[in-house]
Design an enzyme around this catalytic site. Structure first.
Site, PDB file in Angstrom:
ATOM      1  N   ASP A 334      49.006  33.713  45.840  1.00  0.00           N
ATOM      2  CA  ASP A 334      47.966  34.220  44.963  1.00  0.00           C
ATOM      3  C   ASP A 334      48.220  33.628  43.583  1.00  0.00           C
ATOM      4  O   ASP A 334      49.143  32.842  43.389  1.00  0.00           O
ATOM      5  CB  ASP A 334      47.877  35.748  44.953  1.00  0.00           C
ATOM      6  CG  ASP A 334      49.218  36.399  44.754  1.00  0.00           C
ATOM      7  OD1 ASP A 334      50.141  35.691  44.300  1.00  0.00           O
ATOM      8  OD2 ASP A 334      49.337  37.600  45.035  1.00  0.00           O
ATOM      9  N   ASP A 622      50.151  41.574  47.567  1.00  0.00           N
ATOM     10  CA  ASP A 622      50.706  42.704  46.833  1.00  0.00           C
ATOM     11  C   ASP A 622      50.018  44.030  47.124  1.00  0.00           C
ATOM     12  O   ASP A 622      50.560  45.081  46.873  1.00  0.00           O
ATOM     13  CB  ASP A 622      50.712  42.435  45.322  1.00  0.00           C
ATOM     14  CG  ASP A 622      49.410  41.814  44.854  1.00  0.00           C
ATOM     15  OD1 ASP A 622      48.408  41.966  45.557  1.00  0.00           O
ATOM     16  OD2 ASP A 622      49.401  41.170  43.782  1.00  0.00           O
ATOM     17  N   ASP A 626      46.857  43.868  52.037  1.00  0.00           N
ATOM     18  CA  ASP A 626      47.498  42.590  52.353  1.00  0.00           C
ATOM     19  C   ASP A 626      48.514  42.736  53.486  1.00  0.00           C
ATOM     20  O   ASP A 626      48.983  41.747  54.033  1.00  0.00           O
ATOM     21  CB  ASP A 626      48.232  42.035  51.124  1.00  0.00           C
ATOM     22  CG  ASP A 626      47.262  41.490  50.098  1.00  0.00           C
ATOM     23  OD1 ASP A 626      46.173  41.053  50.501  1.00  0.00           O
ATOM     24  OD2 ASP A 626      47.599  41.503  48.901  1.00  0.00           O
TER      25      ASP A 626
HETATM   26  P1  ATP Z   1      45.454  37.363  42.586  1.00  0.00           P
HETATM   27  O1  ATP Z   1      44.937  37.752  43.928  1.00  0.00           O
HETATM   28  O2  ATP Z   1      45.695  35.925  42.418  1.00  0.00           O
HETATM   29  O3  ATP Z   1      46.556  38.225  42.069  1.00  0.00           O
HETATM   30  P2  ATP Z   1      43.716  38.726  40.781  1.00  0.00           P
HETATM   31  O4  ATP Z   1      44.822  39.556  40.291  1.00  0.00           O
HETATM   32  O5  ATP Z   1      42.840  38.109  39.768  1.00  0.00           O
HETATM   33  O6  ATP Z   1      44.163  37.557  41.664  1.00  0.00           O
HETATM   34  P3  ATP Z   1      42.416  41.078  41.645  1.00  0.00           P
HETATM   35  O7  ATP Z   1      43.439  41.873  40.961  1.00  0.00           O
HETATM   36  O8  ATP Z   1      41.922  41.460  42.970  1.00  0.00           O
HETATM   37  O9  ATP Z   1      42.857  39.582  41.767  1.00  0.00           O
HETATM   38  O10 ATP Z   1      41.196  40.965  40.649  1.00  0.00           O
HETATM   39  C1  ATP Z   1      39.959  40.453  41.038  1.00  0.00           C
HETATM   40  C2  ATP Z   1      38.988  40.554  39.886  1.00  0.00           C
HETATM   41  O11 ATP Z   1      38.777  41.911  39.573  1.00  0.00           O
HETATM   42  C3  ATP Z   1      39.482  39.917  38.614  1.00  0.00           C
HETATM   43  O12 ATP Z   1      39.115  38.591  38.532  1.00  0.00           O
HETATM   44  C4  ATP Z   1      38.795  40.730  37.534  1.00  0.00           C
HETATM   45  O13 ATP Z   1      37.513  40.218  37.282  1.00  0.00           O
HETATM   46  C5  ATP Z   1      38.652  42.080  38.169  1.00  0.00           C
HETATM   47  N1  ATP Z   1      39.714  42.977  37.699  1.00  0.00           N
HETATM   48  C6  ATP Z   1      41.032  42.793  37.781  1.00  0.00           C
HETATM   49  N2  ATP Z   1      41.718  43.827  37.277  1.00  0.00           N
HETATM   50  C7  ATP Z   1      40.796  44.712  36.866  1.00  0.00           C
HETATM   51  C8  ATP Z   1      40.858  46.001  36.253  1.00  0.00           C
HETATM   52  N3  ATP Z   1      42.016  46.591  35.973  1.00  0.00           N
HETATM   53  N4  ATP Z   1      39.705  46.597  35.972  1.00  0.00           N
HETATM   54  C9  ATP Z   1      38.527  46.035  36.253  1.00  0.00           C
HETATM   55  N5  ATP Z   1      38.395  44.834  36.825  1.00  0.00           N
HETATM   56  C10 ATP Z   1      39.509  44.172  37.133  1.00  0.00           C
END
Ligand code: ATP
Length: 909
Positions: A334, A622, A626
């Protein structure tokens, strides 16, 4: 409070008595304990851990070493030796069994300890209320009376009664049943069996959905898990494929040894040996060739690998993972926190009209729709919460907003948690006590939030036109193109009466007709060590795909920045629409891919497709969802810092630093361990030829050539002089260029044709020629001619004893050369450094000292049939190590030249 008033409740009672009574019993309340009281109770109740096993088990394990099948074979040999009237040999064999058992035992204990110690690298945590505040505490510090907060993905670390909330719990650790069950605070059913009580959760289970608070009533050995001692987390139980392979090889060799021994019986008798003597030699051959020390040595090498990995930040749970790591061909990683630092910073804020009041509305949503706390307002020292939200709070603080978490909590009526599937979160807040208006604050991925917006904040809210939407998209594009993570912010006013009453309004009901307030671009820099790690993957023939929840452009930009050869970036939706066949074609067509906005299902499908193509896949994850992909992958990798406990339980490896570079380091370590196992197998195999050929020579010459080596001398080599250098080879450093080779084919065994050729064809044959030359030199110099008697009483007997001693010393000398040769498989010894393995040097010093004792200590001379060697023989033997090593060095040089720049499979074009 006096200690005797809190008693460890009887679990049946604690799970059935009314909650209020239990609380009184445990002298606790809905706000939990004070830190001081918790520390006090920790002293009384002891840490919340399961006890280690006792001495009885150790004794049993030691006993086991004496009765495993190879040891039984040796017992049989000892029995036969005794029956045929050679008690010295029988005694020697028993000594061998004992020595081996102790050595194997010590090695296995060390291996076990290495695995046990891993726990301390990823200490389990729990969230508890202390001094009325939510705190992260070590799970071991939980005490009865603590109030814990349980959220999706958490491992539950004590037995507890739910105070409020509703959760789904995976109880498989206790019941074996993996379908999650629902648990909810509520009235007690007095007669339900403990494990089925609706409002009780147990240590060792995990929360797969929902959130709740619970009152701890039992910890450590008093929990159900503690009771079911057999179910205590026992790691590394099943043998790894490597161990299985070596076990098979060991049996094969043992069978050959028995066969050779049996064949020697008639051959020896035909050569004129008395039957009893032939018998002894047959037993000797058997004992010499049974590779009893091989398995524990391998287990230890794996365990040492496990320890080295843990020090580098990769904690594996099974020894076998070490070798799987070494053959990894594909890594699915990721992005956030693994490729990047997860140190977010707001770098751009965009509002529809760019006015000041719009910016303050934006900041207001940032603060309200947030669950993080900054260090200056949190009770602990560090910032707590999601890095994205921490970044937003920092920005708001710098903009002068009030970010006090207590005031925020007081206003909050409802929290709709961040849901990775929806990619958004919302809060419903009441600006002041008297206010009749509630405000819904929403933030999330633009694709998720924009479709819910009907208006936008252009100074004042106004209906959004398609031209507005174009502008928003353009602003988003310009941010994603820079690799920024983009969030959209929106709000909606809701009349308090609309949500009055107890029932919480459903998420879909409130998350609609929103007013778009603005966009924010967050910068999350790539980790500085990642580009080098990616480059290392490429030279090592490993393909890296990115599977992330983030936006396609953002992810592709970051992936390119760290050096991935991104061939295509797809979204989860695109993958969902693909057939299995199309997905497989895509993955097989080379290059590296970015899977953006992907769901856990996408991840699972990608992993499955890769595995069907015979790839060895390491995948990171994580979240709770998953877990299936982590289990299905060859190496599931969970994050030690940011991941959920559920992911950590499902994974084979946990990264203590969440760092992509650590995965690559682990692959290197896996390759090193595999190489090293091969090194000592080579070393141990090589001595077989010079040990067996003398017997054949004697038998085939019909006794005209006297036996060049005695049985006890063989035992002295195999079990005395060889052991330490073999162990030291298991600790060899990585060979240069270890990450410039393509991944090993999984089907390729540890014992391949190259190893056999080197061990027997090259090192073995050269050693045999040299040692026999020494043997004959001594005999002939004393006037021996084929056929002349050398037995006790004959004129040549003393010379004969000296000659067998020369064979013995010759084999020892050749094995020193072999040890140096075995240190590398491809490279030159010089590239490694002659003195770079001090353990090996110590082992060789021991080997020489041990051999010298056997030759020069009179008491040992009579047992082993040795005689002091004259100086000229010693001079003759001195160059042997160099010759043996030199021949192999030449062979490796020849190989390196004939395979210039072995084909490397570089991903991408
Ligand atoms: P990875 O899978 O590489 O860790 P990531 O952390 O960006 O990627 P997610 O945490 O699923 O993946 O986040 C997906 C999307 O959700 C992000 O791109 C963001 O737009 C939105 N997002 C992430 N965190 C929050 C939050 N705390 N509140 C609202 N929206 C969020």
């Amino acid at each position: 409070m006096s200690d005797d008033q809190i008693s460890v409740s009887d679990p049946a009672e604690a799970s059935h008595e009314p909650l209020a009574l239990l609380m009184a019993h445990l002298r606790s309340g809905p706000a939990g304990l004070s830190q001081q009281e918790a520390e006090h109770r920790l002293v009384i109740f002891g840490p919340n851990e399961l006890r280690r096993r006792g001495r009885r088990r150790l004794a049993r394990e030691l006993g086991r070493q004496f009765v495993h099948p190879l040891a039984l074979l040796l017992w049989l040999a000892a029995g036969l030796a005794y029956l045929t009237g050679t008690p010295v040999l029988a005694g020697a064999i028993i000594a061998v069994i004992a020595l081996n058992a102790v050595l194997a035992f010590v090695q296995e204990q060390q291996a076990e300890r290495a695995v046990q110690a891993l726990r301390s690298y990823v200490p389990p945590h729990a969230t508890a209320l202390r001094d009325g505040r939510v705190r992260q505490v070590p799970a071991a510090a939980l005490v009865p009376g603590d109030v814990i907060v349980i959220e999706e993905g958490d491992r539950i670390s004590a037995d507890a009664r739910l105070l409020d909330g509703q959760i789904e719990v995976d109880m498989s650790a206790l019941t074996g049943e993996s379908t999650p069950v629902s648990r909810q605070a509520g009235p007690v059913e007095p007669h339900a069996p403990l494990l089925e009580a609706r409002d009780v959760v147990f240590s060792g289970t995990t929360c797969t959905a929902g959130a709740a608070r619970a009152l701890v009533f039992a910890t450590g050995p008093h929990t159900e898990l503690g009771r079911i001692a057999a179910l205590s987390e026992h790691l590394a139980a099943e043998p790894s494929p490597l161990e299985k392979q070596v076990r098979r090889a060991a049996w094969l060799i043992a069978a050959v040894a028995v066969g050779a021994g049996a064949a020697f019986l008639p051959l020896g008798t035909l050569a004129g040996l008395p039957v009893a003597d032939a018998f002894i030699f047959a037993i000797g051959l058997l004992v010499a060739n049974v590779p009893e020390g091989l398995l524990p040595t391998i287990t230890l090498a794996l365990a040492v690998g496990v320890r080295a990995l843990a020090r580098r930040g990769a904690v594996v749970k099974r020894l076998s993972s070490v070798e799987t790591l070494g053959s990894t061909t594909t890594i699915c990683t990721d992005k956030t926190g693994t490729l990047t630092e997860n140190l977010m910073r707001v770098s751009q804020a965009w509002t529809p009209g760019g006015r000041d009041n719009e910016l303050s509305s934006l900041v207001e949503v940032m603060v309200a729709c947030n669950t993080a706390e900054l260090a200056e307002t949190a009770a602990g020292a560090a910032d707590v919460g999601d890095p994205t939200e921490i970044a937003l709070l920092r920005y708001a603080r710098d903009a002068g907003a009030d970010i006090d978490p207590d005031r925020r909590e007081r206003r909050r009526r409802m929290l709709y948690r961040f849901d990775p599937r929806l990619a958004r979160m919302s809060t419903l807040d009441q600006p002041s006590e008297s206010s009749r208006q509630l405000i819904l604050h929403v933030k999330g991925a633009p694709e998720s939030v924009l479709p819910l917006c009907t208006t936008l904040m252009d100074g004042v809210p106004r209906p959004a036109t398609s031209a507005d939407l174009e502008r928003v998209r353009a602003a988003e594009s310009s941010m994603t193109a820079q690799g920024l993570r983009v969030l959209a912010f929106a709000r909606r006013e809701i009349d308090a009466s609309a949500v009055a009453g107890n029932a919480a309004p459903a998420r879909e009901e409130v998350e609609r007709d929103l007013c778009l307030v603005g966009l924010v671009g967050l910068h999350d820099p790539p980790r500085p060590e990642v580009p080098a790690a990616v480059a290392a993957c490429h030279t090592a023939g490993i393909t890296v795909h990115v599977i992330t929840g983030d936006h396609r452009r953002t992810a592709a930009e970051i992936a390119t920045k760290v050096g991935l050869h991104v061939r295509r970036a797809l979204t989860g939706e695109e993958v969902a629409a693909m057939s299995e066949q199309r997905l497989e074609e895509l993955l097989a067509s080379g290059g590296e891919l970015v899977f953006a906005r992907s769901s856990p299902e996408t991840k699972l499908r990608v992993v499955d497709a890769l595995r069907r193509q015979g790839r060895i896949v390491a995948v990171t994850g994580d979240g709770v969802n998953d877990a299936p992909a982590l289990r299905r992958a060859d190496i599931g990798v969970a994050m030690g810092r940011t991941g959920t406990d559920v992911a950590r339980e499902a994974a084979a490896m946990v990264l203590t630093d969440d760092n992509f570079a650590t995965i690559v380091a682990a692959v290197e370590e896996g390759r090193r361990v595999f190489d090293n196992v091969r090194k000592f197998v080579l070393y141990i195999f090589a001595h077989t030829v010079p040990e067996v050929v003398p017997f054949l020579l004697f038998a085939l010459s019909g006794g005209a050539i006297p036996l060049p080596l005695t049985v006890l001398q063989i035992l002295a080599i195999d079990l005395g002089t060889e052991t330490l250098p073999a162990l030291a080879l298991g600790r060899e450093r990585a060979e240069p260029g270890i990450m410039r080779r393509p991944p090993r084919d999984r089907r390729e065994g540890i014992i391949n044709s190259r190893l056999l050729w080197r061990a027997w064809g090259l090192l073995g044959v050269v050693s045999t020629i040299l040692t026999l030359a020494a043997y004959f030199a001594v005999l002939v110099a004393a006037g021996w001619r084929p056929g002349l008697p050398t037995g006790p009483g004959s004129a040549l007997h003393e010379a004969y004893l000296q000659a067998t001693t020369a064979t013995f010393a010759g084999i020892v000398a050749c094995q020193i050369g072999t040890a140096f040769a075995a240190r590398t498989e491809h490279s030159s010894l010089r590239s490694l450094g002659i003195f770079s393995n001090p353990l090996l040097l110590a082992g060789i010093a021991f080997e020489i000292g041990f051999a010298a004792c056997l030759i020069y200590v009179p008491a040992l001379q009579s047992i082993f049939g040795t005689r002091p060697l004259p100086a000229w023989v010693l001079l003759l033997l001195a160059p042997l190590p160099v010759i043996v090593w030199g021949v192999d060095e030449l062979d490796r040089w020849r190989r390196r030249r004939s395979l210039p720049g072995r084909r490397r499979s570089l991903p991408g074009t």
